[in-house]
Design an enzyme around this catalytic site. Structure first.
Site, mmCIF file in Angstrom:
data_model
loop_
_atom_site.group_PDB
_atom_site.id
_atom_site.type_symbol
_atom_site.label_atom_id
_atom_site.label_comp_id
_atom_site.label_asym_id
_atom_site.label_seq_id
_atom_site.Cartn_x
_atom_site.Cartn_y
_atom_site.Cartn_z
ATOM 1 N N ASN A 178 -3.247 8.592 4.731
ATOM 2 C CA ASN A 178 -4.068 7.703 3.961
ATOM 3 C C ASN A 178 -5.068 8.225 3.005
ATOM 4 O O ASN A 178 -5.809 9.325 3.109
ATOM 5 C CB ASN A 178 -5.082 6.331 4.553
ATOM 6 C CG ASN A 178 -5.257 5.069 4.221
ATOM 7 O OD1 ASN A 178 -4.242 4.859 2.992
ATOM 8 N ND2 ASN A 178 -5.547 4.152 4.675
ATOM 9 N N HIS A 198 0.791 -1.134 -0.237
ATOM 10 C CA HIS A 198 -0.014 0.514 0.372
ATOM 11 C C HIS A 198 1.372 0.829 -0.202
ATOM 12 O O HIS A 198 2.015 1.160 0.923
ATOM 13 C CB HIS A 198 -1.190 -0.579 1.265
ATOM 14 C CG HIS A 198 -1.867 0.999 1.169
ATOM 15 N ND1 HIS A 198 -2.928 1.696 -0.138
ATOM 16 C CD2 HIS A 198 -2.412 2.001 2.063
ATOM 17 C CE1 HIS A 198 -3.429 2.201 0.627
ATOM 18 N NE2 HIS A 198 -3.544 2.573 1.835
#
Lengths: 235, 120
Positions: free
Chosen positions: A194, A167
């Site tokens: 994020n 990620h």
């Protein structure tokens, strides 16, 4: 180095975004790093386009020529920086808005709002990561997201966490003392932005422990890159 | 068994006098309904709904495991609680490299960041 540092307090971090059902985390990580670098270069926060990267960036990893940036099917931040060096830069979000789907490239060079001057890879060393963060702005990093699917808040510091990176996120700061109730002690942590919207995690952010005892937890120190910007706007 | 008043998972799980909510269909249905409403989820048909309920149940157990392995964070129901780990990876993650390829690509390249002083 300061004990605590957070680029959100200094205006170098844009709003939390949402990548939707699209594996474009890498583009949010890269654009977030350039937003910060551009802020440091110009004093102005320009919210930049991820869709341009999703649609137009097909740069390949020099080490693995078959692995190329591929919109919702994934990509790599350093490849995105290479693309940005070649293409000239990123448009604003409002000029090239995010759709969450792969599309055809509609990049217009005349609308470039931020350009990459250079990018670098930071050593796997917490002190160097912190120093580069403070000096150059938010950093594009890779992380193992195994614990992020169920994360709600607090300082994440799993006893076991793989270091396989899957990620792309943005490192925006660090703190010296997030309290870890079960361990009855203060725990230093990284602050990570994020791209899953504000209704995930701590208002869109994730905190993960750092420090000599827990070095490189979930691979967070393994893939760190910094970018510097030149101002390319006509305004 | 003692559960602290805070948000943490109790270290000792209660085994008598109060059934595990995951073994209680009504309790689970209620939690799933709350999840569906909170995150505005819609499912194609009853079959899909039932499948997502089973995934949700598995994810509640997973969140508990994560809570035990990661006690300084809070783990629980998120907007991804109706996705299997594979679906989650496929849909929301997208970093296309391994650390090894990253280091190989960058080893000795012009892109190595210079070492910065960190004292004082």
């Amino acid at each position: 180095l300061p004990e605590d540092f957070d680029w959100r307090d200094h205006g170098a971090v844009g709003p939390v975004k949402n990548q939707g059902s699209c594996g474009s985390c890498w583009s949010f990580s890269a654009s977030g790093a350039l937003e910060g670098a551009n802020y440091l270069a110009t004093g102005k926060m320009e919210v930049l386009s991820e869709q341009q990267l999703v649609d137009c960036d097909h740069e390949c990893d020099p080490a693995e020529p078959d692995s190329c940036d591929a919109g919702c099917n994934g990509g790599l931040m350093t490849s995105a920086f290479s693309y940005l060096l070649k293409s000239g830069g990123l448009e604003r979000e409002k000029d090239y808005p995010y759709t969450g789907k792969d599309g055809t490239c509609k990049f217009e060079k005349s609308k470039i709002a931020a350009s990459v001057q250079n990018f670098s890879v930071v050593a796997v060393d917490e002190e160097q990561i912190a120093a580069n963060l403070v000096k150059y702005g938010p950093l594009a990093i890779g992380i193992n997201a195994a614990y992020m699917q169920t994360y709600i808040g607090g300082v994440s510091c799993p006893y076991i966490c793989g270091r396989h990176l899957d990620h792309g996120v943005l490192l925006v700061g660090y703190g010296a003392s997030g309290f870890a109730p079960s361990r009855f002690k203060e725990k230093p942590y990284w602050i990570i932005k994020n791209s899953w919207g504000e209704n995930w995690g701590d208002k869109g952010y994730y905190k993960i422990c750092r420090g000599s005892n827990v070095r490189n937890k979930c691979g967070v120190d393994s893939m760190v890159s910094t970018v510097s910007a030149t101002h390319a706007s006509k305004e | 068994a003692a559960a602290a008043a805070g948000d943490e998972e109790p270290l000792i799980r209660q085994v008598v006098g109060g059934p595990d909510p995951l073994d209680n269909d009504l309790e689970l249905d209620s939690q799933f309904l709350g999840f569906v409403q909170r995150f505005g989820k819609t499912y194609r048909d009853a079959e899909e709904h039932a499948h997502r309920l089973s995934v949700f149940k598995a994810n509640l157990r997973r969140a508990r495991r994560h809570q035990m392995l990661d006690p300084s964070a809070e783990h629980g129901v998120t907007k991804f609680s109706d996705l299997t780990p594979a679906e989650f990876r496929r849909t929301f993650l997208g970093l296309k490299t391994t650390r090894r390829s990253f280091l190989r690509e960058m080893a000795g390249s012009a892109h190595d960041a210079p070492v910065l002083p960190t004292d004082g």
